[in-house]
Design a protein around this motif. Structure first.
Motif, mmCIF file in Angstrom:
data_model
loop_
_atom_site.group_PDB
_atom_site.id
_atom_site.type_symbol
_atom_site.label_atom_id
_atom_site.label_comp_id
_atom_site.label_asym_id
_atom_site.label_seq_id
_atom_site.Cartn_x
_atom_site.Cartn_y
_atom_site.Cartn_z
ATOM 1 N N ILE A 178 0.866 -1.170 0.000
ATOM 2 C CA ILE A 178 0.000 0.000 0.000
ATOM 3 C C ILE A 178 0.907 1.226 0.000
ATOM 4 O O ILE A 178 1.786 1.360 0.855
ATOM 5 C CB ILE A 178 -0.917 0.030 1.233
ATOM 6 N N VAL A 179 0.691 2.130 -0.966
ATOM 7 C CA VAL A 179 1.565 3.295 -1.095
ATOM 8 C C VAL A 179 0.822 4.613 -0.885
ATOM 9 O O VAL A 179 1.453 5.673 -0.840
ATOM 10 C CB VAL A 179 2.277 3.309 -2.465
ATOM 11 N N GLU A 180 -0.511 4.560 -0.751
ATOM 12 C CA GLU A 180 -1.251 5.793 -0.474
ATOM 13 C C GLU A 180 -2.572 5.465 0.205
ATOM 14 O O GLU A 180 -3.222 4.466 -0.117
ATOM 15 C CB GLU A 180 -1.507 6.587 -1.754
ATOM 16 N N LEU A 181 -2.967 6.322 1.155
ATOM 17 C CA LEU A 181 -4.222 6.189 1.895
ATOM 18 C C LEU A 181 -4.928 7.536 1.869
ATOM 19 O O LEU A 181 -4.352 8.550 2.273
ATOM 20 C CB LEU A 181 -3.942 5.758 3.334
ATOM 21 N N ARG A 195 -0.260 14.810 2.088
ATOM 22 C CA ARG A 195 1.194 14.894 2.050
ATOM 23 C C ARG A 195 1.787 13.499 2.217
ATOM 24 O O ARG A 195 1.360 12.719 3.054
ATOM 25 C CB ARG A 195 1.691 15.803 3.171
ATOM 26 N N GLY A 196 2.777 13.192 1.396
ATOM 27 C CA GLY A 196 3.396 11.872 1.468
ATOM 28 C C GLY A 196 2.414 10.785 1.073
ATOM 29 O O GLY A 196 1.649 10.917 0.116
ATOM 30 N N GLU A 201 4.189 8.177 9.151
ATOM 31 C CA GLU A 201 5.629 7.928 9.188
ATOM 32 C C GLU A 201 6.062 6.708 8.376
ATOM 33 O O GLU A 201 6.971 5.970 8.770
ATOM 34 C CB GLU A 201 6.118 7.802 10.639
ATOM 35 N N THR A 202 5.417 6.478 7.245
ATOM 36 C CA THR A 202 5.856 5.422 6.337
ATOM 37 C C THR A 202 5.391 5.756 4.931
ATOM 38 O O THR A 202 4.356 6.394 4.747
ATOM 39 C CB THR A 202 5.316 4.041 6.760
ATOM 40 N N VAL A 213 -3.432 -6.420 7.749
ATOM 41 C CA VAL A 213 -2.665 -5.403 8.467
ATOM 42 C C VAL A 213 -3.525 -4.157 8.668
ATOM 43 O O VAL A 213 -4.504 -3.930 7.952
ATOM 44 C CB VAL A 213 -1.372 -5.024 7.712
ATOM 45 N N ASP A 214 -3.134 -3.350 9.643
ATOM 46 C CA ASP A 214 -3.770 -2.061 9.888
ATOM 47 C C ASP A 214 -2.886 -0.945 9.340
ATOM 48 O O ASP A 214 -1.674 -0.918 9.592
ATOM 49 C CB ASP A 214 -3.989 -1.827 11.385
ATOM 50 N N LEU A 215 -3.507 -0.023 8.605
ATOM 51 C CA LEU A 215 -2.848 1.198 8.157
ATOM 52 C C LEU A 215 -3.295 2.328 9.075
ATOM 53 O O LEU A 215 -4.478 2.418 9.417
ATOM 54 C CB LEU A 215 -3.244 1.531 6.715
ATOM 55 N N PHE A 216 -2.379 3.199 9.463
ATOM 56 C CA PHE A 216 -2.726 4.323 10.329
ATOM 57 C C PHE A 216 -2.532 5.630 9.563
ATOM 58 O O PHE A 216 -1.484 5.863 8.969
ATOM 59 C CB PHE A 216 -1.883 4.299 11.605
#
Length: 278
Positions: A178-181, A195-196, A201-202, A213-216
């Protein structure tokens, strides 16, 4: 309902060259073997021939050989027919591996076992990561998540109250990242171009086959209400928002809609937030 949208974004344009250089293998061999995607981050194929087991473990392709296999080299062939890599098989060895990463093009791959220049065994296998959005939640409703480890422990909990987690799973047979949320629609602070990566922080989160998995978040979607956002009210405000995750292997944008109700306060910090799948 989860939707899967092939998409070429500003991020994918930069990853095209890297993606063309990598490949991966998992799935079902055509020689009567069996395959599956267990929940331990592997996708496994078993066979009765010289190639007894092919498994994606995390981001590594592992090929196991039978004790009787008379093989001195294993080649991995990409869908376009080009060689991805080759591994020498030392005398007595029963395993070789390929580091495959997540920037590959899904498709049909071939494993070729050689003795000298003679082909001893050959098999084809498909790899297709399948990322699904399972859930989304907030600190106030899910205090058991590792919020303090991610955001730190503060007296006001302002940051934790404004961020969210998104649970994703990989139901496919190969790894992805996963590269964007992104959160859009009826959240207090919708930002369609965060941003990012939009994750805290990843720049990426790798999801192995069978893994959840969980994305924050890092865009403060449930923080202070912006001009375009929906806020809280004592009588209740209801709407719908969409979660989007962008993946690396396919370059897909995967979305899922959720219904939401904000009630009990004028301030988001004291708001009761109820989220259900749309």
């Amino acid at each position: 309902m989860t939707r899967n949208h092939p998409h070429i974004s500003r991020r994918n344009a930069l990853r095209t060259v890297a993606g063309a250089a990598l490949a991966s293998v998992a799935g079902c061999l055509n020689d009567g073997g069996s395959s599956g995607t267990p929940s331990d981050g592997t996708a496994t194929t078993n066979s009765q021939g010289p190639l007894t087991r092919v498994a994606v473990e995390g981001t590594t392709l592992v090929v196991e050989l039978s004790a009787e296999a008379d093989v001195d080299q294993v080649n991995l062939i990409q869908p376009n027919g080009e060689l991805f890599g080759k591994r020498d098989v030392a005398a007595g060895a029963q395993q070789v591996s390929f580091e495959i990463g997540t920037a590959y093009e899904p498709g049909e791959y071939r494993l070729v076992a050689l003795k000298g220049e003679e082909t001893v065994a050959e098999s084809t296998t498909d790899i297709e990561p399948e990322i699904l959005i399972q859930d989304v939640g907030l600190y106030r409703n899910n205090p058991g998540k590792p919020w303090d480890e991610i955001y730190g422990d503060t007296e006001t909990d302002r940051l934790k109250n404004g961020e969210a987690f998104v649970t994703v799973s990989n139901a496919g047979t190969g790894p992805d990242a996963i590269v964007e949320l992104v959160f859009s629609g009826d959240v207090p602070n919708p930002i369609e171009d965060p941003r990012g990566s939009g994750m805290y922080e990843t720049e990426q989160v790798v999801v192995a086959p069978g893994e959840t998995v969980d994305l924050f978040s890092n865009s403060f979607p449930f923080g202070s209400e912006s001009e375009k956002g929906m806020g809280c009210s004592p009588g209740g405000n209801s709407g719908q928002f969409t979660v989007l995750v962008e993946t690396r292997a396919n370059g897909n944008e995967i979305t899922k809609a959720f219904d939401v109700e904000y009630s009990g306060s004028e301030e988001m910090s004291d708001c009761e937030v109820a989220i259900t799948e749309a």
